[in-house]
Write a protein that holds these residues in place. Structure first.
Motif, PDB file in Angstrom:
ATOM      1  N   GLY A  56       0.506  -1.053  -0.218  1.00  0.00           N
ATOM      2  CA  GLY A  56      -0.007   0.201  -0.018  1.00  0.00           C
ATOM      3  C   GLY A  56       0.634   1.094   0.053  1.00  0.00           C
ATOM      4  N   GLU A  57       1.996   1.272  -0.098  1.00  0.00           N
ATOM      5  CA  GLU A  57       3.215   2.212  -0.302  1.00  0.00           C
ATOM      6  C   GLU A  57       3.895   2.092  -1.191  1.00  0.00           C
ATOM      7  OE1 GLU A  57       5.516   1.528   4.098  1.00  0.00           O
ATOM      8  OE2 GLU A  57       3.456   2.712   3.953  1.00  0.00           O
ATOM      9  N   SER A  58       4.938   2.390  -1.596  1.00  0.00           N
ATOM     10  CA  SER A  58       6.033   2.775  -2.005  1.00  0.00           C
ATOM     11  C   SER A  58       7.210   2.653  -1.212  1.00  0.00           C
ATOM     12  CB  SER A  58       6.237   3.795  -2.572  1.00  0.00           C
ATOM     13  OG  SER A  58       6.493   5.277  -2.403  1.00  0.00           O
ATOM     14  N   SER A  59       8.469   2.008  -1.940  1.00  0.00           N
ATOM     15  CA  SER A  59       9.426   1.482  -1.751  1.00  0.00           C
ATOM     16  C   SER A  59      10.098   2.073  -1.779  1.00  0.00           C
ATOM     17  CB  SER A  59      10.040   0.469  -1.971  1.00  0.00           C
ATOM     18  OG  SER A  59      10.656   0.916  -3.758  1.00  0.00           O
ATOM     19  N   GLY A  60      10.424   3.873  -1.470  1.00  0.00           N
ATOM     20  CA  GLY A  60      10.749   5.043  -1.273  1.00  0.00           C
ATOM     21  C   GLY A  60      10.595   6.280  -0.249  1.00  0.00           C
ATOM     22  N   GLN A  61       9.640   4.849   0.459  1.00  0.00           N
ATOM     23  CA  GLN A  61       9.188   5.688   1.732  1.00  0.00           C
ATOM     24  C   GLN A  61       9.318   5.091   2.755  1.00  0.00           C
ATOM     25  OE1 GLN A  61       4.343   5.435   1.040  1.00  0.00           O
ATOM     26  NE2 GLN A  61       4.738   7.417   0.168  1.00  0.00           N
ATOM     27  N   LYS A  62      10.286   4.296   2.562  1.00  0.00           N
ATOM     28  CA  LYS A  62      10.417   3.213   3.649  1.00  0.00           C
ATOM     29  C   LYS A  62      11.788   3.619   4.096  1.00  0.00           C
ATOM     30  CE  LYS A  62       7.482  -0.927   2.134  1.00  0.00           C
ATOM     31  NZ  LYS A  62       8.115  -2.254   1.542  1.00  0.00           N
ATOM     32  N   LYS A  63      12.018   3.994   5.132  1.00  0.00           N
ATOM     33  CA  LYS A  63      13.678   4.337   5.440  1.00  0.00           C
ATOM     34  C   LYS A  63      14.860   3.687   6.277  1.00  0.00           C
ATOM     35  CE  LYS A  63      12.047   9.152   5.834  1.00  0.00           C
ATOM     36  NZ  LYS A  63      11.810  10.786   6.643  1.00  0.00           N
ATOM     37  N   GLY A  64      14.626   3.048   7.388  1.00  0.00           N
ATOM     38  CA  GLY A  64      14.954   1.193   8.122  1.00  0.00           C
ATOM     39  C   GLY A  64      14.486   0.804   7.916  1.00  0.00           C
ATOM     40  N   LYS A  65      14.600  -0.416   8.526  1.00  0.00           N
ATOM     41  CA  LYS A  65      14.677  -2.020   8.603  1.00  0.00           C
ATOM     42  C   LYS A  65      13.121  -2.066   8.791  1.00  0.00           C
ATOM     43  CE  LYS A  65      15.773  -6.206   9.504  1.00  0.00           C
ATOM     44  NZ  LYS A  65      16.430  -7.184  10.174  1.00  0.00           N
ATOM     45  N   LEU A  66      12.868  -0.633  10.569  1.00  0.00           N
ATOM     46  CA  LEU A  66      11.705  -1.169  11.382  1.00  0.00           C
ATOM     47  C   LEU A  66      10.455  -0.651  10.580  1.00  0.00           C
ATOM     48  CD1 LEU A  66      13.643  -0.337  14.267  1.00  0.00           C
ATOM     49  CD2 LEU A  66      12.558  -2.977  13.845  1.00  0.00           C
ATOM     50  N   THR A  67      10.418  -0.039   9.301  1.00  0.00           N
ATOM     51  CA  THR A  67      10.020   0.960   9.006  1.00  0.00           C
ATOM     52  C   THR A  67       9.326  -0.290   7.397  1.00  0.00           C
ATOM     53  OG1 THR A  67      11.456   1.678   7.260  1.00  0.00           O
ATOM     54  CG2 THR A  67      10.405   3.247   9.130  1.00  0.00           C
ATOM     55  N   PHE A  68       9.807  -1.369   7.570  1.00  0.00           N
ATOM     56  CA  PHE A  68       9.364  -2.210   6.872  1.00  0.00           C
ATOM     57  C   PHE A  68       7.406  -3.385   7.124  1.00  0.00           C
ATOM     58  CE2 PHE A  68      13.174  -1.946   4.309  1.00  0.00           C
ATOM     59  CZ  PHE A  68      13.002  -2.390   3.154  1.00  0.00           C
ATOM     60  N   ILE A  69       7.212  -3.735   6.211  1.00  0.00           N
ATOM     61  CA  ILE A  69       6.024  -4.069   6.638  1.00  0.00           C
ATOM     62  C   ILE A  69       6.178  -5.930   6.623  1.00  0.00           C
ATOM     63  CG2 ILE A  69       3.412  -4.863   6.369  1.00  0.00           C
ATOM     64  CD1 ILE A  69       3.309  -2.105   4.780  1.00  0.00           C
ATOM     65  N   SER A  70       6.621  -6.600   8.101  1.00  0.00           N
ATOM     66  CA  SER A  70       6.892  -8.062   7.925  1.00  0.00           C
ATOM     67  C   SER A  70       6.407  -8.150   7.697  1.00  0.00           C
ATOM     68  CB  SER A  70       7.490  -7.933   9.341  1.00  0.00           C
ATOM     69  OG  SER A  70       6.531  -7.693  10.492  1.00  0.00           O
ATOM     70  N   VAL A  71       6.450 -10.241   7.360  1.00  0.00           N
ATOM     71  CA  VAL A  71       5.205 -10.628   7.609  1.00  0.00           C
ATOM     72  C   VAL A  71       4.496 -11.070   8.709  1.00  0.00           C
ATOM     73  CG1 VAL A  71       4.819 -13.600   7.316  1.00  0.00           C
ATOM     74  CG2 VAL A  71       6.581 -12.005   5.603  1.00  0.00           C
ATOM     75  N   GLY A  72       5.527 -11.089   9.902  1.00  0.00           N
ATOM     76  CA  GLY A  72       4.358 -10.999  11.695  1.00  0.00           C
ATOM     77  C   GLY A  72       3.547  -9.873  11.169  1.00  0.00           C
ATOM     78  N   ASN A  73       3.971  -8.375  11.009  1.00  0.00           N
ATOM     79  CA  ASN A  73       3.096  -7.426  10.776  1.00  0.00           C
ATOM     80  C   ASN A  73       1.589  -7.704  10.331  1.00  0.00           C
ATOM     81  OD1 ASN A  73       4.017  -6.114  13.123  1.00  0.00           O
ATOM     82  ND2 ASN A  73       5.456  -5.265  11.554  1.00  0.00           N
ATOM     83  N   LYS A  74       1.745  -8.474   9.041  1.00  0.00           N
ATOM     84  CA  LYS A  74       0.562  -8.240   8.343  1.00  0.00           C
ATOM     85  C   LYS A  74       0.246  -9.553   8.494  1.00  0.00           C
ATOM     86  CE  LYS A  74       2.900  -7.643   3.725  1.00  0.00           C
ATOM     87  NZ  LYS A  74       3.139  -7.944   2.609  1.00  0.00           N
ATOM     88  N   PHE A  75       0.423 -10.530   9.373  1.00  0.00           N
ATOM     89  CA  PHE A  75      -0.302 -11.948  10.327  1.00  0.00           C
ATOM     90  C   PHE A  75      -1.220 -10.795  11.498  1.00  0.00           C
ATOM     91  CE2 PHE A  75      -0.849 -14.862  12.950  1.00  0.00           C
ATOM     92  CZ  PHE A  75      -1.383 -15.597  13.071  1.00  0.00           C
ATOM     93  N   LYS A  76      -0.624 -10.819  12.019  1.00  0.00           N
ATOM     94  CA  LYS A  76      -1.328  -9.458  12.592  1.00  0.00           C
ATOM     95  C   LYS A  76      -2.850  -8.468  12.382  1.00  0.00           C
ATOM     96  CE  LYS A  76      -0.207  -6.542  17.190  1.00  0.00           C
ATOM     97  NZ  LYS A  76       0.616  -5.750  17.203  1.00  0.00           N
ATOM     98  N   ARG A  77      -2.456  -8.018  11.105  1.00  0.00           N
ATOM     99  CA  ARG A  77      -2.726  -6.854  11.109  1.00  0.00           C
ATOM    100  C   ARG A  77      -4.694  -7.750  10.311  1.00  0.00           C
ATOM    101  NH1 ARG A  77      -3.290  -5.478   6.459  1.00  0.00           N
ATOM    102  NH2 ARG A  77      -1.224  -5.991   5.191  1.00  0.00           N
ATOM    103  N   GLN A  78      -3.785  -8.886   9.389  1.00  0.00           N
ATOM    104  CA  GLN A  78      -4.713  -9.554   8.506  1.00  0.00           C
ATOM    105  C   GLN A  78      -5.859 -10.830   9.897  1.00  0.00           C
ATOM    106  OE1 GLN A  78      -2.802 -12.532   6.277  1.00  0.00           O
ATOM    107  NE2 GLN A  78      -2.737 -10.187   5.278  1.00  0.00           N
ATOM    108  N   LEU A  79      -5.188 -11.214  11.016  1.00  0.00           N
ATOM    109  CA  LEU A  79      -5.947 -11.269  12.262  1.00  0.00           C
ATOM    110  C   LEU A  79      -6.927 -10.491  12.794  1.00  0.00           C
ATOM    111  CD1 LEU A  79      -6.398 -14.021  13.407  1.00  0.00           C
ATOM    112  CD2 LEU A  79      -4.324 -13.569  15.510  1.00  0.00           C
ATOM    113  N   GLY A  80      -6.449  -9.608  13.052  1.00  0.00           N
ATOM    114  CA  GLY A  80      -6.895  -8.353  13.743  1.00  0.00           C
ATOM    115  C   GLY A  80      -8.432  -7.897  12.616  1.00  0.00           C
TER     116      GLY A  80
END
Length: 239
Positions: A35-59
């Motif tokens: 949902g956002e371009s890769s240029g908006q990501k400035k660091g590793k912690l700002t990446f949407i991880s697999v775990g965060n995706k799973f957590k968001r979809q579960l919510g």
């Protein structure tokens, strides 16, 4: 475990995401759509991880489940030969009896399985109520609404904080409640009319009660005089 996802960030490499986004399969693109371009990501912690995706979809799944009502489906075998367009009534009835469906339907028919708090029903009309009805007790307003809409006394029962409906009656009531504003105003008019009739009936009942009490007092007064006269006559005869 509160910050487990933050400490264990399993973000995908940017090059892998670029490869997946260039895939011809629409399903694969949807899985890795951030949902956002890769240029908006400035660091590793700002990446949407697999775990965060799973957590968001579960919510999202939990929110969707909470917004629905509980339903169940009971599957039966129409025949033991596994043929299409063949219905064995005896076998189906036996399955329904063994599964407890017939007994469950009898309980639903005799009981009050659906319930609704008084405040929920009151809040449906709160924005349309005139000042005199807005001050009413939610329980009294709920009773007036049910009576005004024509529901029978054996279709519902009142509890301490909720009203209980027989099976299928709340759906009919909810359909009437969630109508357009004109229908809601018409329902409020029916409630006001029912309240006026109820007050008039109470006034009539009070007047009749007073008349009955007056007649009872007069009757007892005459009876007491008759008792006194008879008792005095009996005493005089003894002398």
């Amino acid at each position: 475990t509160k910050h487990f996802l933050d400490k264990n960030n399993d973000a995908l490499h940017a090059s892998l995401e670029i490869v997946v986004q260039g895939c011809d399969d629409k399903f694969m693109k949807l899985l890795f759509n951030t949902g956002e371009s890769s240029g908006q990501k400035k660091g590793k912690l700002t990446f949407i991880s697999v775990g965060n995706k799973f957590k968001r979809q579960l919510g999202e799944l939990i929110e969707k489940l909470r917004s629905t009502d509980t339903n169940f489906v009971r599957c039966i075998k129409p025949n033991s030969k596994m043929f299409a367009h063949m219905f064995d009534s005896g076998s189906v009835l036996s399955q329904l009896n063994c599964a407890g469906m017939t007994r469950g339907l009898e309980l639903l028919q005799e009981g009050f399985p659906t319930r609704a708090p008084y405040m929920d029903i009151y809040n449906m009309f709160k924005g349309f109520l005139p000042p005199d009805l807005a001050k009413m007790d939610p329980r009294l307003f709920c009773k007036a609404s049910l009576k005004a809409l024509g529901l029978k006394d054996n279709d519902f029962k009142f509890g301490v904080s909720k009203v209980f409906f027989r099976s299928g009656k709340f759906a009919e009531f909810d359909t009437l409640m969630r109508s357009d504003p004109q229908s809601v105003k018409a329902t409020i008019h029916l409630v006001q009319k029912w309240l006026q009739k109820s007050k008039w009936k109470k006034a009539q009942w009070c007047a009749l009660s007073v008349i009955k009490l007056k007649n009872k007092i007069l009757t007892r007064g005459q009876a007491s005089i008759m008792i006194q006269k008879t008792f005095r006559m009996h005493l005089e005869k003894k002398k």
